[in-house]
Design a protein around this motif. Structure first.
Motif, mmCIF file in Angstrom:
data_model
loop_
_atom_site.group_PDB
_atom_site.id
_atom_site.type_symbol
_atom_site.label_atom_id
_atom_site.label_comp_id
_atom_site.label_asym_id
_atom_site.label_seq_id
_atom_site.Cartn_x
_atom_site.Cartn_y
_atom_site.Cartn_z
ATOM 1 N N TYR A 229 12.442 59.045 6.544
ATOM 2 C CA TYR A 229 13.382 59.093 5.414
ATOM 3 C C TYR A 229 12.909 58.476 4.099
ATOM 4 O O TYR A 229 13.593 58.567 3.094
ATOM 5 C CB TYR A 229 14.707 58.408 5.816
ATOM 6 N N TYR A 230 11.760 57.809 4.102
ATOM 7 C CA TYR A 230 11.384 57.079 2.888
ATOM 8 C C TYR A 230 10.861 57.971 1.755
ATOM 9 O O TYR A 230 11.045 57.640 0.577
ATOM 10 C CB TYR A 230 10.344 55.996 3.227
ATOM 11 N N TYR A 231 10.235 59.091 2.079
ATOM 12 C CA TYR A 231 9.526 59.882 1.056
ATOM 13 C C TYR A 231 10.350 60.217 -0.198
ATOM 14 O O TYR A 231 9.846 60.044 -1.314
ATOM 15 C CB TYR A 231 8.917 61.142 1.668
ATOM 16 N N PRO A 232 11.605 60.705 -0.077
ATOM 17 C CA PRO A 232 12.369 60.991 -1.310
ATOM 18 C C PRO A 232 12.583 59.730 -2.158
ATOM 19 O O PRO A 232 12.507 59.796 -3.391
ATOM 20 C CB PRO A 232 13.711 61.520 -0.792
ATOM 21 N N GLU A 233 12.804 58.594 -1.497
ATOM 22 C CA GLU A 233 13.002 57.328 -2.230
ATOM 23 C C GLU A 233 11.691 56.906 -2.901
ATOM 24 O O GLU A 233 11.686 56.406 -4.026
ATOM 25 C CB GLU A 233 13.505 56.240 -1.281
ATOM 26 N N ARG A 234 10.583 57.108 -2.203
ATOM 27 C CA ARG A 234 9.273 56.767 -2.760
ATOM 28 C C ARG A 234 9.047 57.502 -4.079
ATOM 29 O O ARG A 234 8.589 56.913 -5.068
ATOM 30 C CB ARG A 234 8.176 57.156 -1.769
ATOM 31 N N ASP A 235 9.386 58.794 -4.093
ATOM 32 C CA ASP A 235 9.163 59.591 -5.308
ATOM 33 C C ASP A 235 10.015 59.086 -6.470
ATOM 34 O O ASP A 235 9.578 59.097 -7.620
ATOM 35 C CB ASP A 235 9.471 61.067 -5.019
ATOM 36 N N ILE A 236 11.248 58.644 -6.168
ATOM 37 C CA ILE A 236 12.130 58.108 -7.217
ATOM 38 C C ILE A 236 11.560 56.780 -7.745
ATOM 39 O O ILE A 236 11.516 56.547 -8.956
ATOM 40 C CB ILE A 236 13.568 57.909 -6.670
ATOM 41 N N ILE A 237 11.090 55.927 -6.826
ATOM 42 C CA ILE A 237 10.513 54.638 -7.247
ATOM 43 C C ILE A 237 9.272 54.883 -8.117
ATOM 44 O O ILE A 237 9.115 54.283 -9.185
ATOM 45 C CB ILE A 237 10.139 53.766 -6.020
ATOM 46 N N ARG A 238 8.422 55.793 -7.676
ATOM 47 C CA ARG A 238 7.168 56.046 -8.393
ATOM 48 C C ARG A 238 7.391 56.671 -9.764
ATOM 49 O O ARG A 238 6.555 56.519 -10.669
ATOM 50 C CB ARG A 238 6.252 56.927 -7.555
#
Lengths: 155, 103
Positions: free
Chosen positions: A67-76
């Motif tokens: 589940y982390y990938y969508p959040e990673r893209d927002i953080i980046r």
């Protein structure tokens, strides 16, 4: 999984991580006040700490991979992209050292005479490392969460 | 238990924790600097971090048993093992932080 389930699972990861730190702090106190009567409690606390950290790893690892990938893209994409590029990267890899040290705790506690000062000091060093790395993981997790908020604010 | 020396399993898994913590950092640096290797790790188990975890955990267990079999309690006291673990974790964590700061 529902949105609630996804958020609840990451909170359970945090819960076991914090529980592991608290158990390790309690273990530290008992080691510093070591006597024959405390040894059974030291042994059980060392085991509970290891179990708690292992559960935190399994649940957090599953959440991270799935589940982390969508959040990673927002953080980046946000102003705090280093919350991922430094803190998450550092956290997800240093966690393995924490995992090994927490597994080492019951091995030291159950298989050695803790009344020997050198053995006691070894258990003290490993427990202190578990507390310090655990707090660093916890702090990094908080920064990553704020990085996500900052990322959303910048949208 | 009245022995003043450490038991062999403690020495073995203590040394394994120290060695694999360092190897873990080296594996991070290698995979980040070698994209095809990182892609291979990702395709092996669906995510590079899953493969990374499987590799270091298996290594920790295997080296733990190997070092336990080889350990000589008279040459690995608790003091020496404690310092080895402490410095290994400091070096591993520091190198990991330095790498991601510069990468």
């Amino acid at each position: 999984m529902s949105l609630f389930g996804i958020q609840a699972s990451v909170m359970v990861h945090v819960l076991f991580g914090v529980l592991g730190i608290l158990l390790a702090v309690a273990l530290l106190v008992y080691i510093l006040n070591l006597n024959e009567k405390n040894i059974p409690r030291i042994r059980s606390l060392s085991l509970y700490t290891a179990v708690s950290i292992c559960l935190s790893y399994v649940i957090g690892g599953w959440w991270y991979v799935v589940y982390y990938y969508p959040e990673r893209d927002i953080i980046r994409a946000g102003a705090w992209k280093w919350a991922h590029t430094f803190f998450m990267e550092w956290k997800e890899h240093l966690f393995f050292a924490l995992l090994f040290l927490s597994i080492l705790l019951p091995i030291i506690a159950y298989r050695n005479d803790l009344m020997v000062p050198e053995n006691r000091r070894l258990l003290l060093i490993v427990t202190a490392l578990v507390v310090i790395i655990g707090l660093a993981m916890d702090g990094s997790g908080a920064i990553i969460s704020r990085g996500l908020v900052v990322g959303y604010q910048g949208r | 238990m009245t022995s003043t020396t450490l038991d062999k399993t403690t020495i073995g898994f203590g040394l394994s924790a120290a060695v694999v913590s360092i190897l873990n950092t080296l594996l991070v640096i290698f995979k980040e600097l070698t994209p095809p290797f990182k892609a291979g790790m990702a395709s092996a188990m669906g995510h590079h971090w899953t493969t990374h975890g499987a590799m270091v955990i298996v290594l920790f267990i295997v080296l733990g048993f190997i070092f336990s079999g080889m350990a000589k309690p008279e040459s690995w006291g608790a003091e020496k093992l404690g310092k080895t673990i402490l410095w290994a974790v400091i070096i591993a964590g520091g190198a990991l932080a330095a790498f991601y700061l510069l990468h």
